[in-house]
Motif scaffolding. Structure first.
Motif, short mmCIF file in Angstrom:
data_model
loop_
_atom_site.label_atom_id
_atom_site.label_comp_id
_atom_site.label_asym_id
_atom_site.label_seq_id
_atom_site.Cartn_x
_atom_site.Cartn_y
_atom_site.Cartn_z
N VAL A 171 13.66 12.65 3.37
CA VAL A 171 12.66 11.95 4.29
C VAL A 171 11.74 12.95 4.72
CG1 VAL A 171 14.28 12.33 6.54
CG2 VAL A 171 12.34 10.60 6.27
N MET A 172 11.78 14.36 5.08
CA MET A 172 11.18 14.98 5.43
C MET A 172 10.16 15.61 4.40
SD MET A 172 11.19 15.07 8.46
CE MET A 172 10.08 16.09 8.93
N ASP A 173 10.68 15.61 2.89
CA ASP A 173 10.06 16.05 1.83
C ASP A 173 9.25 14.93 1.63
OD1 ASP A 173 11.39 18.50 1.10
OD2 ASP A 173 13.10 17.08 0.85
N MET A 174 9.43 13.54 1.78
CA MET A 174 8.38 12.63 1.60
C MET A 174 7.27 12.37 2.55
SD MET A 174 9.53 8.52 2.15
CE MET A 174 9.84 9.10 3.95
N ARG A 175 7.83 12.76 4.10
CA ARG A 175 6.59 12.62 4.94
C ARG A 175 5.78 13.79 4.57
NH1 ARG A 175 7.26 9.34 9.06
NH2 ARG A 175 6.06 10.73 10.66
N ARG A 176 6.06 14.87 4.28
CA ARG A 176 5.02 16.09 3.93
C ARG A 176 4.29 15.66 2.82
NH1 ARG A 176 9.51 19.55 5.88
NH2 ARG A 176 10.37 19.46 3.86
N ALA A 177 4.93 15.11 1.71
CA ALA A 177 4.12 14.71 0.48
C ALA A 177 2.90 13.44 0.79
CB ALA A 177 4.97 13.99 -0.72
N LEU A 178 3.44 12.60 1.68
CA LEU A 178 2.31 11.43 2.08
C LEU A 178 1.29 12.00 3.14
CD1 LEU A 178 4.84 8.34 2.01
CD2 LEU A 178 3.33 9.09 0.22
N LYS A 179 1.54 12.98 3.75
CA LYS A 179 0.73 13.51 5.03
C LYS A 179 -0.82 13.14 4.78
CE LYS A 179 -0.12 17.30 8.08
NZ LYS A 179 0.29 18.61 8.36
N GLU A 192 0.92 -1.17 -0.04
CA GLU A 192 0.03 0.10 -0.16
C GLU A 192 0.84 1.16 -0.04
OE1 GLU A 192 -3.21 2.35 2.99
OE2 GLU A 192 -2.39 0.62 3.47
N ILE A 193 1.91 1.41 0.89
CA ILE A 193 2.71 2.31 1.06
C ILE A 193 3.51 2.53 -0.23
CG2 ILE A 193 4.81 3.45 2.29
CD1 ILE A 193 3.81 1.57 4.51
N GLU A 194 4.13 1.55 -0.93
CA GLU A 194 4.67 1.70 -2.26
C GLU A 194 4.14 2.04 -3.45
OE1 GLU A 194 7.67 -2.25 -1.22
OE2 GLU A 194 5.94 -2.50 -2.90
N ARG A 195 2.92 1.80 -3.43
CA ARG A 195 1.66 2.41 -4.43
C ARG A 195 1.79 4.11 -4.25
NH1 ARG A 195 -1.53 -2.38 -3.66
NH2 ARG A 195 -1.44 -3.49 -5.60
N GLU A 196 1.56 4.46 -2.95
CA GLU A 196 1.59 5.88 -2.71
C GLU A 196 2.90 6.59 -3.04
OE1 GLU A 196 -0.98 7.46 -2.61
OE2 GLU A 196 -2.47 5.72 -1.76
N LEU A 230 -1.51 8.87 3.71
CA LEU A 230 -1.59 7.77 4.41
C LEU A 230 -1.64 8.07 5.93
CD1 LEU A 230 1.65 6.11 2.78
CD2 LEU A 230 -0.72 5.08 2.70
N ALA A 231 -2.25 7.17 6.79
CA ALA A 231 -2.30 7.60 8.09
C ALA A 231 -0.82 7.80 8.52
CB ALA A 231 -2.66 6.17 8.78
N ASN A 232 -0.45 8.51 9.64
CA ASN A 232 0.74 8.77 10.10
C ASN A 232 1.67 7.60 10.42
OD1 ASN A 232 2.70 11.05 10.86
ND2 ASN A 232 2.39 9.98 13.03
N TYR A 233 1.09 6.50 11.31
CA TYR A 233 1.96 5.23 11.25
C TYR A 233 2.52 4.55 10.19
CZ TYR A 233 -2.20 2.50 10.92
OH TYR A 233 -3.38 1.91 10.28
N LYS A 234 1.58 4.74 9.04
CA LYS A 234 2.11 4.03 7.78
C LYS A 234 3.35 4.74 7.00
CE LYS A 234 -2.30 2.32 7.00
NZ LYS A 234 -3.57 1.99 5.87
#
Length: 572
Positions: free
Chosen positions: A524-532, A474-478, A535-539
């Motif tokens: 990593v922080m750019d990725m986390r912002r892009a996925l905010k 699921e995460i790979e798809r996003e 995806l749920a935070n724990y994912k």
């Protein structure tokens, strides 16, 4: 004089086709071989092989079920060799020329092959394999060079003779990601069941023209793209190894001036190949682009299939846009079972992230990995993603018989049933079921009801972080929906706080890699912002490692256990 074959479904089917219709084409040389020529050449190869097995066998030893390894390039000679082995009631063990000598030697030793058939092209490699390391075997395999057949030998009448007991089939080796590769024994009746299931589901016909660009020591290339079309009387055109420019030119050829070639109607490859198609299209000359677009239209390319690895949603969407509305069909299978699940033929039945329904003759159940209880039908995932997931377990005539002479591994992967219907094979893959509104439109009796969605391998793709079960797929798809990422693998690494934490190993897209704050490399922080918001935070991965290339096997799969050790070391 009649050609004589055992009365097996594969020979019955081939003998029923128009003997003058084209069975095999060598794409680059444009050599063609008819079904009539194929049977005649298989007869000749069968007689030669029978005599070779006779001389290699001990006195009084049955030749039924003898293992015959072969190292032959993809094409007509491969097909003749494979069918001649089945005609001798032997077990075909296909080898890959890309494997190192040590790995080929292991397969010969493990399978206890009595002979190694090699084409002239690979004779030197075959001699290297047999030169050393096999002296301890009770009987060292004998090397025999197969006759090269480039013109066909006319046609003969065909006589089918009943076999008192069928011992032939095929043995394919697993990828060996968790242990040494295991020999998966697929008796002739299992191969037939797999082919008949696909024949019905995907509706192969004698009008189909398949372009074959896959390796032939895997179930995908052998059953899906070779044996099943032979059952249907289709034409198989070989173009191996894969070259993206050559494939584009072949697909386009029927729609270019002065090109007298038939359109490709059937294409089945892995997601990495579709990605290479998409990334290279803009570099084609404009006339070639226009011809390719015509070739990919649904009325010309009737079926385009993606398998052997998860299909990223952006890839699927981009292919639909490029092909004028053609939608990739996803399916699920493995060496031990052939194909087990598939989306339907109607485009509305090709739901993003789903591998569809159980194929004809395949029985499927989900078993909760923690409670070991069967997840009953009706306990499906709701719109909010809540519901029970479980390990896919399978049974039916398409399931393999055993891991070759490995009783322990075989017993560990099967579980007894309480309904008298036979043992269930534990796939190790986790899935959920979901009712999808508007799906089930193909008009096929198997393609209806709740659809299956793969969550990943129990051992590597289900990450347990802070008490939550996370699907790496699921995460790979996003991740792959982000313009900065061209390839991604999500893994779990050890964490004192979380048990496991989610980490991502990615290949960055050069054109977008320098878009971090302040012009720094995307991190990593750019990725986390892009996925905010996706995806749920724990994912969302807590770590990000960028590499130049993700190592893959021949079918585009990543060995995640090795990847974790290589990238994260002590955290593995």
């Amino acid at each position: 004089m009649a050609s004589t074959f055992p009365d097996l479904p594969i020979f019955r089917a081939i003998a029923s086709h128009d003997p003058k219709s084209t069975a095999i084409i060598h794409s680059r040389s444009e050599r063609r071989f008819t079904y009539g020529e194929l049977l005649k050449d298989v007869e000749g190869a069968k007689v030669t092989l029978y005599n070779q097995l006779k001389s290699a066998s001990a006195e009084g030893e049955s030749r039924g079920g003898q293992r015959v390894a072969f190292l032959v390039e993809n094409g007509y000679d491969y097909v003749v060799t494979l069918l001649s082995i089945l005609a001798c009631d032997s077990i075909a063990v296909p080898l890959s020329s890309g494997f190192p000598a040590s790995e080929l030697r292991y397969i010969l030793e493990n399978s206890e092959a009595v002979t190694l058939l090699s084409s002239g092209k690979f004779q030197e490699k075959a001699e290297e394999v047999l030169k050393e390391g096999l002296e301890h075997l009770p009987r060292k395999p004998v090397l025999n060079v197969v006759e090269k057949r480039l013109t066909g030998n006319g046609e003969d009448e065909v006589q089918l003779v009943p076999l008192p007991l069928t011992k032939g089939g095929m043995m394919l080796y697993t990828s060996g990601t968790t242990s040494r590769p295991k020999g998966v024994l697929l008796p002739e009746k299992v191969l037939t069941a797999q082919a008949e299931s696909l024949h019905k589901a995907w509706q192969y016909t004698s009008r189909d023209h398949l372009l074959h660009v896959l390796p032939l020591h895997h179930i995908h290339g052998t059953v899906n793209a070779l044996l099943t079309p032979l059952f249907a009387g289709s034409t198989i055109e070989f173009m191996f190894p894969f070259n993206v420019d050559a494939v584009w030119e072949r697909l386009a050829a029927p729609f270019m001036p002065d090109k007298n070639k038939k359109p490709i109607t059937f294409l089945t490859v892995v997601p990495t190949i579709y990605n290479r198609f998409l990334s290279s299209f803009d570099k084609l000359a404009v006339p070639l682009q226009e011809a390719v677009k015509k070739a990919l239209l649904p009325e010309n390319l009737r079926l385009n299939i993606s398998g052997s690895a998860a299909l990223p949603t952006p890839t699927k969407k981009s292919w639909t846009e490029l092909s004028g509305g053609n939608v990739l069909l996803e399916r699920y299978g493995m060496t031990e079972v052939g194909m087990a699940l598939s989306c339907g033929l109607d485009f509305r039945d090709r739901v993003d992230g789903s591998v569809g329904w159980p194929l004809p003759s395949v029985q499927v159940r989900l078993v909760d990995s923690e409670t070991n209880e069967v997840v009953p039908l009706g306990h499906e995932v709701d719109e909010n993603g809540k519901g029970t997931e479980g390990e896919i377990q399978l049974r039916g005539p398409t399931v393999f018989e055993e891991y070759w002479r490995n009783e322990k591994a075989t017993s560990e992967e099967f579980v007894a049933s309480d309904d008298g219907g036979g043992k269930w094979f534990k796939t190790g893959d986790i899935a959920t079921r979901k009712i999808v509104d508007g799906a089930g439109q193909s008009g096929q009796d198997w393609a209806k009801g709740p659809m299956y969605f793969i969550r990943g391998r129990k051992s590597t793709d289900i990450i347990k972080s802070g008490g939550e079960k996370v699907s790496a797929l699921e995460i790979e798809r996003e991740l792959l929906s982000l313009p900065q990422i061209s390839e991604a693998a999500v893994v779990g690494v050890a964490s004192e706080q979380w048990g496991q934490k989610v980490a991502a190993v990615v290949v960055l897209e050069p054109a977008h890699a320098q878009t971090g704050k302040g012009g720094k490399t995307w991190g990593v922080m750019d990725m986390r912002r892009a996925l905010k918001d996706k995806l749920a935070n724990y994912k969302i991965p807590q770590e990000l490692k960028a590499v130049e290339e993700l190592p893959k096997n021949a079918m585009g799969k990543i060995n995640k256990k090795s990847l974790v050790k290589e990238i994260f070391g002590d955290q593995a």
